[in-house]
Scaffold this motif. Structure first.
Motif, short mmCIF file in Angstrom:
data_model
loop_
_atom_site.label_atom_id
_atom_site.label_comp_id
_atom_site.label_asym_id
_atom_site.label_seq_id
_atom_site.Cartn_x
_atom_site.Cartn_y
_atom_site.Cartn_z
N GLN A 321 -14.27 19.95 -16.13
CA GLN A 321 -13.29 20.56 -17.01
C GLN A 321 -13.77 20.66 -18.46
O GLN A 321 -13.30 21.52 -19.21
N ARG A 322 -14.71 19.81 -18.84
CA ARG A 322 -15.17 19.77 -20.23
C ARG A 322 -16.29 20.78 -20.47
O ARG A 322 -17.20 20.93 -19.65
N CYS A 323 -16.24 21.46 -21.60
CA CYS A 323 -17.27 22.44 -21.95
C CYS A 323 -18.53 21.70 -22.39
O CYS A 323 -18.48 20.81 -23.24
N SER A 324 -19.66 22.07 -21.81
CA SER A 324 -20.93 21.42 -22.15
C SER A 324 -21.44 21.85 -23.52
O SER A 324 -22.33 21.20 -24.07
N GLY A 325 -20.86 22.93 -24.07
CA GLY A 325 -21.31 23.41 -25.38
C GLY A 325 -20.60 22.76 -26.54
O GLY A 325 -21.23 22.36 -27.52
N CYS A 326 -19.26 22.63 -26.43
CA CYS A 326 -18.49 22.10 -27.56
C CYS A 326 -17.57 20.95 -27.18
O CYS A 326 -16.83 20.45 -28.04
N GLN A 327 -17.57 20.56 -25.91
CA GLN A 327 -16.78 19.42 -25.40
C GLN A 327 -15.28 19.68 -25.37
O GLN A 327 -14.48 18.76 -25.20
N THR A 328 -14.89 20.96 -25.48
CA THR A 328 -13.48 21.30 -25.34
C THR A 328 -13.08 21.21 -23.86
O THR A 328 -13.83 21.65 -22.98
N VAL A 329 -11.89 20.68 -23.59
CA VAL A 329 -11.41 20.58 -22.21
C VAL A 329 -10.82 21.92 -21.79
O VAL A 329 -9.87 22.42 -22.41
N VAL A 330 -11.40 22.51 -20.77
CA VAL A 330 -10.93 23.81 -20.24
C VAL A 330 -10.45 23.57 -18.82
O VAL A 330 -11.24 23.42 -17.90
N GLN A 331 -9.12 23.50 -18.64
CA GLN A 331 -8.55 23.21 -17.33
C GLN A 331 -8.78 24.38 -16.37
O GLN A 331 -8.59 25.54 -16.73
N LYS A 332 -9.21 24.05 -15.15
CA LYS A 332 -9.40 25.09 -14.12
C LYS A 332 -9.36 24.41 -12.75
O LYS A 332 -9.82 23.27 -12.59
N LEU A 334 -10.07 24.28 -8.46
CA LEU A 334 -11.32 24.32 -7.68
C LEU A 334 -11.75 25.74 -7.34
O LEU A 334 -12.94 26.00 -7.13
N SER A 335 -10.82 26.67 -7.28
CA SER A 335 -11.16 28.04 -6.89
C SER A 335 -11.87 28.81 -8.01
O SER A 335 -12.54 29.82 -7.74
N VAL A 336 -11.77 28.33 -9.24
CA VAL A 336 -12.41 29.00 -10.37
C VAL A 336 -13.86 28.52 -10.43
O VAL A 336 -14.14 27.35 -10.70
N ARG A 337 -14.81 29.43 -10.19
CA ARG A 337 -16.22 29.06 -10.09
C ARG A 337 -17.02 29.37 -11.35
O ARG A 337 -18.22 29.08 -11.40
N VAL A 338 -16.37 29.95 -12.38
CA VAL A 338 -17.07 30.27 -13.63
C VAL A 338 -16.37 29.56 -14.77
O VAL A 338 -15.15 29.61 -14.91
N HIS A 339 -17.16 28.89 -15.59
CA HIS A 339 -16.63 28.20 -16.78
C HIS A 339 -16.63 29.18 -17.96
O HIS A 339 -17.67 29.74 -18.31
N GLU A 340 -15.45 29.39 -18.57
CA GLU A 340 -15.31 30.25 -19.76
C GLU A 340 -14.60 29.46 -20.84
O GLU A 340 -13.44 29.11 -20.70
N CYS A 341 -15.31 29.17 -21.91
CA CYS A 341 -14.74 28.35 -22.99
C CYS A 341 -14.11 29.25 -24.05
O CYS A 341 -14.80 30.09 -24.64
N PRO A 342 -12.80 29.10 -24.32
CA PRO A 342 -12.17 29.93 -25.35
C PRO A 342 -12.56 29.51 -26.77
O PRO A 342 -12.36 30.29 -27.71
N SER A 343 -13.11 28.32 -26.92
CA SER A 343 -13.45 27.82 -28.27
C SER A 343 -14.81 28.32 -28.74
O SER A 343 -14.94 28.88 -29.84
N CYS A 344 -15.86 28.11 -27.91
CA CYS A 344 -17.20 28.50 -28.34
C CYS A 344 -17.72 29.73 -27.62
O CYS A 344 -18.82 30.22 -27.93
N GLY A 345 -16.96 30.23 -26.64
CA GLY A 345 -17.36 31.45 -25.94
C GLY A 345 -18.42 31.25 -24.87
O GLY A 345 -18.96 32.23 -24.35
N LEU A 346 -18.71 30.01 -24.53
CA LEU A 346 -19.73 29.74 -23.50
C LEU A 346 -19.24 30.17 -22.13
O LEU A 346 -18.13 29.82 -21.71
N VAL A 347 -20.07 30.95 -21.44
CA VAL A 347 -19.74 31.41 -20.08
C VAL A 347 -20.93 31.08 -19.17
O VAL A 347 -22.05 31.55 -19.42
N LEU A 348 -20.69 30.27 -18.18
CA LEU A 348 -21.75 29.94 -17.22
C LEU A 348 -21.12 29.40 -15.95
O LEU A 348 -19.91 29.15 -15.88
#
Length: 375
Positions: A321-332, A334-348
């Motif tokens: 759940q935690r963003c590896s770029g800025c450590q923001t918690v992004v709740q998702k 199990l079906s969501v397979r892509v991490h998208e951070c609204p804070s730093c814009g990291l997508v992976l």
């Protein structure tokens, strides 16, 4: 200590002797357990391992066929019972949910016996066992520390194959990465275990899930249906062979992958997963059991220790759940397979994000800077 396991090729008469030795050891195990259990229930008296070993001559007088088994092998059976009680008392002291009192062994439920240091000799083309004779051994590799063999364990598997396991004292061998000045840097890696992808490394490498059980499920189901109509030993052995083939493939996969990891990385981090609790999800239990994550972790741990590397487990909470770029918690879910951070814009990829977090947590636990890759 390292164990060297070799396949045995006993003759028909030797198989009979091996099976007879197993049954006699089973009898001693049950008699030892019954004696200790009875002494406590009737007299509140604790029987030690040495007390039960002293009973062996009495049992031999009552049951002369026990003399067909090497004396120290029978003594080792008494030691097994004692170890079972020690484990039981430890679990009771730890207030384990299931303490697991030692149980009697039924027919076919005792599958090994041990020679402690003496009673055997490794020949050029065979293995000499006291009371059994010289058995042909398929020695596919040399035994390191051959002159420092501590114990020999003779095992029978579910399909009736026999193996000799030599426990030896050997010198550890360092792998190439140990020659570098510091293993904690670009040689550190975090690994996220999953089902869609078996393992995702923090450097972007992914390992496909082999799904060994799923691939053999149809064949196994057909064999089980045939056995339900014709419950003969032949049909049962077919099922046992399929299970053994699955287990062998899974073990081979874990050995090869763990060797690759230990050879390439000085410091390896896994999540400390509570697999027992995860198996309570009945929709995923079969796939989780098939993946056998714990097997890979165990193999990697002992190989890393052997080679002088590090393999540590980190707290899995929040790694997905935690963003590896800025450590923001992004709740998702199990079906969501892509991490998208609204804070730093990291997508992976979700698993890659988790593996980066695992690596960062691991490095932090070792006192190293949390972010080393690419900086």
């Amino acid at each position: 200590m390292q164990t060297f396991k070799f396949r045995l090729a006993p003759s028909k008469s030797q198989r009979t002797k091996l099976l007879q030795a197993l049954e006699l050891c089973r009898w001693v195990f049950n008699e030892t357990l019954a004696t200790r259990k009875k002494a406590w229930e009737q007299e509140k008296k604790s029987i030690t391992r040495f007390d039960t070993i002293k009973l062996l001559p009495i049992w031999k007088a009552e049951k002369p066929e026990l003399s067909l088994v090497y004396s120290q092998v029978l003594q080792e059976v008494c030691t097994r019972v004692d170890l079972a009680f020690q484990s039981y008392f430890r679990r009771v002291k730890e207030h384990a949910e299931k303490a697991g009192y030692p149980r009697f062994k039924g027919y076919g439920r005792y599958n090994s016996f041990t020679y402690p240091q003496t009673g055997f000799e490794l020949l050029e083309n065979g293995l000499m066992l006291s009371k059994i004779g010289a058995i042909k051994i398929i020695q596919h590799r040399p035994i390191e520390g051959r002159h420092r063999v501590k114990t020999l364990n003779i095992q029978r598997d579910a399909v009736g194959n026999w193996y000799a396991c030599f426990a030896c004292e050997v010198e550890p061998r360092a792998l190439p990465f140990n020659q570098r000045s510091s293993p904690v840097d670009d040689l550190a890696v975090g690994i996220d275990m999953g089902l869609a992808t078996f393992a995702t490394l923090s450097n972007g490498v992914s390992v496909d899930n082999p799904r060994f059980f799923r691939r053999a499920e149809y064949e196994l189901g057909r064999a089980q249906r045939r056995y339900s109509k014709d419950k003969t030993p032949k049909r049962r052995k077919v099922i046992a062979n399929i299970h053994q083939r699955i287990a062998n493939r899974r073990k081979d996969f874990a050995h090869k992958l763990s060797h690759e990891l230990v050879s390439a990385y000085g410091v390896i981090f896994f999540e400390n997963l509570s697999i027992k609790n995860m198996m309570k999800n009945h929709q995923l239990a079969k796939s989780i059991g098939d993946a056998a994550w714990r097997q890979l972790i165990q193999y990697t741990q002992y190989k890393a220790e052997w080679a002088g590397g590090v393999c540590e487990l980190v707290d899995p909470r929040g790694t997905s759940q935690r963003c590896s770029g800025c450590q923001t918690v992004v709740q998702k879910d199990l079906s969501v397979r892509v991490h998208e951070c609204p804070s730093c814009g990291l997508v992976l990829d979700r698993d890659l994000n988790a593996s980066l977090n695992i690596e960062a947590l691991g490095l932090e636990s070792l006192g190293a800077p949390a972010f080393r890759r690419g900086e």
